[in-house]
Design an enzyme around this catalytic site. Structure first.
Site, PDB file in Angstrom:
ATOM      1  N   GLY A   1      37.310 145.767 -41.770  1.00 25.87           N
ATOM      2  CA  GLY A   1      37.225 146.684 -42.906  1.00 25.87           C
ATOM      3  C   GLY A   1      37.564 145.997 -44.216  1.00 25.87           C
ATOM      4  O   GLY A   1      37.885 144.810 -44.252  1.00 25.87           O
TER       5      GLY A   1
ATOM      6  N   ASN B   1      45.279 137.932 -44.662  1.00 23.76           N
ATOM      7  CA  ASN B   1      44.716 138.240 -45.973  1.00 23.76           C
ATOM      8  C   ASN B   1      45.839 138.682 -46.896  1.00 23.76           C
ATOM      9  O   ASN B   1      46.850 139.228 -46.444  1.00 23.76           O
ATOM     10  CB  ASN B   1      43.676 139.363 -45.826  1.00 23.76           C
ATOM     11  CG  ASN B   1      42.818 139.513 -47.070  1.00 23.76           C
ATOM     12  OD1 ASN B   1      42.843 138.667 -47.962  1.00 23.76           O
ATOM     13  ND2 ASN B   1      42.068 140.591 -47.122  1.00 23.76           N
TER      14      ASN B   1
ATOM     15  N   ARG C   1      34.919 137.735 -49.686  1.00 27.17           N
ATOM     16  CA  ARG C   1      33.857 138.257 -48.820  1.00 27.17           C
ATOM     17  C   ARG C   1      34.425 138.734 -47.489  1.00 27.17           C
ATOM     18  O   ARG C   1      35.375 138.148 -46.974  1.00 27.17           O
ATOM     19  CB  ARG C   1      32.790 137.197 -48.556  1.00 27.17           C
ATOM     20  CG  ARG C   1      32.003 136.861 -49.794  1.00 27.17           C
ATOM     21  CD  ARG C   1      30.810 136.018 -49.480  1.00 27.17           C
ATOM     22  NE  ARG C   1      30.286 135.452 -50.708  1.00 27.17           N
ATOM     23  CZ  ARG C   1      29.469 136.087 -51.534  1.00 27.17           C
ATOM     24  NH1 ARG C   1      29.053 137.294 -51.251  1.00 27.17           N
ATOM     25  NH2 ARG C   1      29.062 135.505 -52.642  1.00 27.17           N
TER      26      ARG C   1
ATOM     27  N   ARG D   1      23.498 137.643 -43.935  1.00 29.36           N
ATOM     28  CA  ARG D   1      24.963 137.589 -43.830  1.00 29.36           C
ATOM     29  C   ARG D   1      25.418 137.063 -42.462  1.00 29.36           C
ATOM     30  O   ARG D   1      26.385 136.311 -42.366  1.00 29.36           O
ATOM     31  CB  ARG D   1      25.514 138.999 -44.075  1.00 29.36           C
ATOM     32  CG  ARG D   1      27.002 139.119 -43.921  1.00 29.36           C
ATOM     33  CD  ARG D   1      27.483 140.498 -44.328  1.00 29.36           C
ATOM     34  NE  ARG D   1      27.599 140.625 -45.776  1.00 29.36           N
ATOM     35  CZ  ARG D   1      28.683 140.255 -46.465  1.00 29.36           C
ATOM     36  NH1 ARG D   1      29.732 139.748 -45.859  1.00 29.36           N
ATOM     37  NH2 ARG D   1      28.719 140.390 -47.767  1.00 29.36           N
TER      38      ARG D   1
ATOM     39  N   HIS E   1      46.484 140.904 -50.616  1.00 26.82           N
ATOM     40  CA  HIS E   1      45.803 141.833 -51.517  1.00 26.82           C
ATOM     41  C   HIS E   1      46.757 142.216 -52.649  1.00 26.82           C
ATOM     42  O   HIS E   1      47.933 142.500 -52.383  1.00 26.82           O
ATOM     43  CB  HIS E   1      45.355 143.081 -50.741  1.00 26.82           C
ATOM     44  CG  HIS E   1      44.596 144.027 -51.601  1.00 26.82           C
ATOM     45  ND1 HIS E   1      43.330 143.747 -52.076  1.00 26.82           N
ATOM     46  CD2 HIS E   1      44.937 145.232 -52.127  1.00 26.82           C
ATOM     47  CE1 HIS E   1      42.924 144.747 -52.836  1.00 26.82           C
ATOM     48  NE2 HIS E   1      43.875 145.658 -52.886  1.00 26.82           N
TER      49      HIS E   1
ATOM     50  N   ASP F   1      40.120 145.363 -46.702  1.00 23.91           N
ATOM     51  CA  ASP F   1      41.572 145.398 -46.897  1.00 23.91           C
ATOM     52  C   ASP F   1      42.271 146.387 -45.965  1.00 23.91           C
ATOM     53  O   ASP F   1      43.235 147.039 -46.348  1.00 23.91           O
ATOM     54  CB  ASP F   1      41.914 145.675 -48.372  1.00 23.91           C
ATOM     55  CG  ASP F   1      41.432 144.544 -49.263  1.00 23.91           C
ATOM     56  OD1 ASP F   1      41.549 143.376 -48.853  1.00 23.91           O
ATOM     57  OD2 ASP F   1      40.914 144.817 -50.360  1.00 23.91           O
TER      58      ASP F   1
HETATM   59  C1  GAR Z   1      44.834 137.234 -55.380  1.00 22.75           C
HETATM   60  O1  GAR Z   1      45.626 138.095 -56.149  1.00 22.75           O
HETATM   61  C2  GAR Z   1      44.369 137.951 -54.125  1.00 22.75           C
HETATM   62  O2  GAR Z   1      45.265 138.881 -53.641  1.00 22.75           O
HETATM   63  C3  GAR Z   1      43.135 138.652 -54.620  1.00 22.75           C
HETATM   64  O3  GAR Z   1      42.503 137.705 -55.421  1.00 22.75           O
HETATM   65  C4  GAR Z   1      43.498 136.899 -56.070  1.00 22.75           C
HETATM   66  C5  GAR Z   1      43.119 135.444 -55.892  1.00 22.75           C
HETATM   67  O4  GAR Z   1      43.929 134.612 -56.640  1.00 22.75           O
HETATM   68  N1  GAR Z   1      42.340 139.090 -53.498  1.00 22.75           N
HETATM   69  C6  GAR Z   1      41.738 140.288 -53.429  1.00 22.75           C
HETATM   70  O5  GAR Z   1      41.706 141.078 -54.372  1.00 22.75           O
HETATM   71  C7  GAR Z   1      41.064 140.607 -52.104  1.00 22.75           C
HETATM   72  N2  GAR Z   1      40.751 141.984 -52.009  1.00 22.75           N
HETATM   73  P1  GAR Z   1      43.865 133.025 -56.450  1.00 22.75           P
HETATM   74  O6  GAR Z   1      42.404 132.607 -56.283  1.00 22.75           O
HETATM   75  O7  GAR Z   1      44.434 132.514 -57.745  1.00 22.75           O
HETATM   76  O8  GAR Z   1      44.712 132.676 -55.255  1.00 22.75           O
END
Ligand code: GAR
Length: 197
Positions: A142, A106, A90, A64, A108, A144
Site C-alpha cells: 500500500g 520505509n 515509488r 511497471r 514517512h 505508506d
Molecule cells: C523524507 O522526508 C522521506 O520521509 C520522504 O521523502 C524525504 C526524502 O528525503 N518520503 C516520503 O514522503 C515517502 N512517502 P531525502 O531524499 O533527503 O532522504
C-alpha cells in the site's frame, strides 16, 4: 547486517546512515545504493563515498512489472538483510515484497496513518494540525501502510512553511531511522552465541 538503500532524491537520510556507519555507531554495511532514475543526489553521495550504486530507470521500462522485476534483481544481487527506502518515491509490488518479506523499511514525514502519500508535510500543514512528525515502518504494497516500528512527534510552528517544517521533521526522521537500524542490527547479531532474529 547488510542493507541496500533506495533513493529518488537528495538522500539526506542516506547521508545520516552513511555518517553513522562511518563513525561506528551503526554496525551495518551499506552494500549498495539504488535509484529509480539517473543522476539522483543520493547515488552521487554514495558513489563519492565508494559505495556500490545501481540505477533502474523507471522510464526505460515498458511497464511497471518489468521495472519492478529489474529493481528487485538489482537489489537482491547485493544480498541485503534489509532494503531501506530513503525517500524512494515509488511503490514496489508484491513480487519485490515477497523477495524481501518484512525486510523493506520505509520512512514517512508524517504520523501515519495520517497524511500518507507523496506530500505528507504539505498535507499536514494544509490541514492545520499542531503536531505532526515522522514514521518508520515495514512497507507493504500500500501507500505508506504496513506495520509501524517507530514514530516521533514534531510541533508545527505558526510561521512554518512546507520546507521549514520538513527540515525539522527530517532531523527526527534521521534519528529514528538510525535508532531502528541499530535495533534491527542488534537483533541480527548473535547474542550469547545465538541469533534471535
Ligand atoms: C523524507 O522526508 C522521506 O520521509 C520522504 O521523502 C524525504 C526524502 O528525503 N518520503 C516520503 O514522503 C515517502 N512517502 P531525502 O531524499 O533527503 O532522504
Amino acid at each position: 547486517m547488510r542493507i541496500v538503500v533506495l533513493v529518488s532524491g537528495t538522500g539526506s537520510n542516506l547521508q545520516a546512515v552513511m555518517d553513522a556507519v562511518e563513525d561506528g555507531s551503526l554496525p551495518v554495511t551499506i552494500a549498495a545504493v539504488g535509484a529509480d532514475r539517473p543522476g539522483t543526489g543520493g547515488v552521487r553521495r554514495a558513489a563519492a563515498a565508494g559505495i556500490e550504486t545501481f540505477e533502474v530507470d523507471f522510464r526505460a521500462f515498458a511497464d511497471r512489472a518489468a521495472w519492478n522485476r529489474a529493481l528487485t534483481e538489482a537489489a537482491a544481487a547485493h544480498e541485503p538483510d534489509y532494503v531501506v527506502s530513503s525517500g524512494f518515491m515509488r511503490i514496489l509490488d508484491q513480487q519485490f515484497l515477497d523477495r524481501f518479506p518484512d525486510r523493506y523499511l520505509n520512512t514517512h514525514p508524517a504520523l501515519l496513518p495520517s497524511f500518507p502519500g507523496a506530500h505528507g508535510v504539505r498535507d499536514a500543514l494544509a490541514y492545520g494540525v499542531k503536531v505532526t512528525g515522522c514514521t518508520v515502518m515495514i512497507a507493504d504494497a500500500g501507500v505508506d501502510t504496513g506495520p509501524i516500528l517507530a514514530q516521533a512527534a514534531v510541533e508545527v510552528r505558526p510561521d512554518d512553511t512546507e520546507d521549514s517544517l520538513h527540515e525539522r521533521i527530517k532531523i527526527e526522521e534521521r534519528r529514528l531511522l538510525i535508532e531502528t537500524l541499530q535495533n534491527l542490527a542488534a537483533r541480527l547479531l548473535p547474542a550469547s552465541g545465538t541469533a534471535d532474529a
